[in-house]
Design a protein around this motif. Structure first.
Motif, PDB file in Angstrom:
ATOM      1  N   HIS A   1      -6.421  -7.403 -17.146  1.00 13.66           N
ATOM      2  CA  HIS A   1      -6.005  -6.846 -15.874  1.00 13.66           C
ATOM      3  C   HIS A   1      -6.687  -5.515 -15.609  1.00 13.66           C
ATOM      4  O   HIS A   1      -6.750  -4.654 -16.486  1.00 13.66           O
TER       5      HIS A   1
ATOM      6  N   ASP B   1       0.826  -1.205   0.000  1.00 10.00           N
ATOM      7  CA  ASP B   1       0.000   0.000   0.000  1.00 10.00           C
ATOM      8  C   ASP B   1       0.865   1.262   0.000  1.00 10.00           C
ATOM      9  O   ASP B   1       0.550   2.238  -0.694  1.00 10.00           O
TER      10      ASP B   1
ATOM     11  N   GLY C   1      -2.800  -8.341  -5.369  1.00 15.89           N
ATOM     12  CA  GLY C   1      -2.487  -8.030  -6.756  1.00 15.89           C
ATOM     13  C   GLY C   1      -1.045  -8.030  -7.176  1.00 15.89           C
ATOM     14  O   GLY C   1      -0.725  -7.563  -8.274  1.00 15.89           O
TER      15      GLY C   1
ATOM     16  N   ARG D   1       2.287   1.657  -3.566  1.00 15.80           N
ATOM     17  CA  ARG D   1       1.293   2.158  -4.515  1.00 15.80           C
ATOM     18  C   ARG D   1       0.982   3.627  -4.272  1.00 15.80           C
ATOM     19  O   ARG D   1       0.821   4.406  -5.215  1.00 15.80           O
TER      20      ARG D   1
ATOM     21  N   THR E   1      -2.798  -4.088 -11.386  1.00 15.49           N
ATOM     22  CA  THR E   1      -3.144  -5.049 -10.348  1.00 15.49           C
ATOM     23  C   THR E   1      -3.470  -6.375 -10.995  1.00 15.49           C
ATOM     24  O   THR E   1      -4.311  -6.431 -11.896  1.00 15.49           O
ATOM     25  N   ARG E   2      -2.787  -7.430 -10.568  1.00 18.54           N
ATOM     26  CA  ARG E   2      -3.074  -8.747 -11.115  1.00 18.54           C
ATOM     27  C   ARG E   2      -4.478  -9.172 -10.711  1.00 18.54           C
ATOM     28  O   ARG E   2      -4.909  -8.980  -9.574  1.00 18.54           O
TER      29      ARG E   2
ATOM     30  N   GLY F   1       3.459  -2.391 -12.431  1.00 19.75           N
ATOM     31  CA  GLY F   1       2.960  -3.401 -11.511  1.00 19.75           C
ATOM     32  C   GLY F   1       4.026  -3.728 -10.486  1.00 19.75           C
ATOM     33  O   GLY F   1       5.146  -3.191 -10.529  1.00 19.75           O
TER      34      GLY F   1
ATOM     35  N   ALA G   1      -5.491  -0.056 -11.457  1.00 18.75           N
ATOM     36  CA  ALA G   1      -5.840   0.581 -10.188  1.00 18.75           C
ATOM     37  C   ALA G   1      -5.418   2.037 -10.199  1.00 18.75           C
ATOM     38  O   ALA G   1      -4.371   2.374 -10.719  1.00 18.75           O
TER      39      ALA G   1
END
Length: 458
Positions: free
Chosen positions: A455, A108, A143, A111, A446-447, A123, A458
């Protein structure tokens, strides 16, 4: 908005052909003959006769180091360099940043740091370290594209290696949800038994990380994968002597793939002068004969992918003043240069741009399951690279977009110039004055399960 790009040379699947490629709402919606009529209201772009249209490349091995070591590299600088090099998707490694991406809270943070800074799509890998076995499934559900582990000291105390028992336990857990373990395959006990790297002699550094350290680690990974059924991937292979091990494992049905890097395919130990610590990486650059054997392994499919392993640091950490290979940080920056480096060497050996795209686009996207990129095909993301394969340039470090002007390719002439990169159907503008460029607009990837289709972003 609809755009039609016409090019006399387009890499489509396993061949080149003349095409008109139509882009709409960020996707490729048609791949037609070159002279296909222009639809009403569409913009038209016609490439020059010396330009080839490639899919945007997918680099699955990039150390961005942000947050925590942003002075080494950051999302803004790394993704600008990627765009300038024809790379439209990167997967960020879980270490060198602080915190390391070994639990969901750290993911988190990563990201949040990347949001609004990325020029291309990004990613994330997760990490497998002692003590985080219970964090692997939550990271997968959050993910990440897989999990990186070391079998020897990583160079960072906060990212310790796994021993064999811990590695097998991680494999068993990852296999339970059909994830992917990616491995820095050098055997720690073997390295510990060597004379430590110290001083200016490259030969001494090379001796400190012998090929047998790779082959022993790869054998352990193969045994663990065979025992657990886990899907595994060997990172940055430098030892060509390990190729028979990999080929045999693949033939026996072990779920294993392998990558190598531009520096192992272009550089060789005999040319490295003592004290030239900008060549230091782990595993090391080996002899010229080893390099040629790696090319043979790439040609026959034993090696699946070519990735940058972009691993930058500040100039001070390279210890240029002392030239001490024992003290210098190991890592090579080549995110912006990977395509021309590989093309320069590939063309000499009779390979084509179709081969290069397979190694650096299709196979890398397959590794992480990014089905909607790495290939010019209807339905895919309109990520493209306009490449002039017969043009050339000289590498001047200060003209690169990497945060630090440190590269072993300084003043080398390379074949192939990236003239433009497109992301989601729009051209990217990257200059040496980032304040004049448009705001970054790459997405964070995000996977998602294959059953849910492409995919999500995000």
């Amino acid at each position: 908005m609809t755009t039609v790009i016409r090019a006399r040379r387009v890499v489509v699947g396993d061949r080149e052909r003349a095409c008109a490629v139509t882009l709409h709402d960020g996707r490729i919606v048609a791949v037609d003959d070159y002279d296909a009529p222009l639809s009403a209201g569409a913009d038209e772009v016609v490439l020059a006769g010396d330009e080839v249209l490639l899919p945007g490349l997918v680099d699955t091995h990039v150390h961005i180091n942000d947050p925590g070591r942003t002075e080494w590299e950051g999302f803004a600088s790394a993704t600008r360099a990627a765009a300038a090099g024809g790379v439209t998707t990167v997967i960020d490694m879980p270490l060198n940043s602080i915190p390391s991406t070994i639990d969901v809270a750290a993911l988190d943070v990563k990201r949040a740091t990347a949001t609004g800074q990325t020029t291309v799509d990004v990613g994330f890998w997760g990490g497998a370290v002692p003590g985080n076995l219970a964090d692997l499934r939550p990271l997968w559900d959050a993910g990440v594209y897989g999990f990186k582990c070391f079998l020897a000291y990583s160079g960072l105390d906060e990212y310790p290696p796994l021993n064999r028992e811990q590695m097998v336990a991680a494999m068993r857990e990852i296999a339970s949800f059909d994830g992917l373990l990616i491995v820095h395959a050098e055997d720690g006990p073997t390295l510990d038994a060597q004379p430590p790297a110290a001083g200016r002699r490259y030969a001494d550094f090379l001796q400190s990380r012998p090929p047998v350290a790779e082959s022993r680690a790869i054998a352990q990974v193969i045994d663990g994968a065979r025992e657990t059924g886990c899907r595994v991937h060997i990172l940055h292979l430098s030892d060509a002597g390990s190729l028979p091990l990999l080929a045999e494992a693949k033939a026996a049905g072990v779920r294993i793939t392998a990558e190598t890097c531009p520096h192992y395919l272009s550089l060789f130990s005999e040319e490295i002068l003592d004290g030239s610590t900008h060549f230091k990486c782990c595993p090391p650059i080996r002899e010229a004969g080893n390099r040629e054997a790696l090319w043979r392994g790439l040609a026959d499919g034993t090696i699946d992918c070519v990735v940058s392993d972009h691993s930058p640091c500040t100039p001070e950490l390279k210890k240029f003043t002392s030239g001490d290979f024992g003290e210098a940080w190991g890592g090579i920056s080549s995110l912006q240069l990977g395509l021309p480096i590989v093309w320069s060497e590939a063309r000499r050996r009779g390979h084509t741009l179709v081969d290069v795209v397979r190694w650096m686009g299709r196979n890398t996207r397959d590794l992480v399951g990014l089905a909607d990129r790495g290939e010019i095909a209807v339905g895919n993301s309109a990520d493209l690279c306009v490449f002039a394969p017969d043009d050339a340039f000289v590498v001047f470090p200060e003209r690169l977009h990497h945060r630090n002007a440190v590269t072993p390719y300084a003043e080398r002439a390379l074949a192939g110039v990236v003239r433009q990169t497109w992301l989601s159907g729009a051209p990217l503008t990257v200059t040496l004055d980032p304040d004049r460029d448009p705001a970054p607009r790459g997405c964070l990837l995000t996977r998602v399960p294959a059953s849910e289709g492409t995919h999500e972003l995000a």
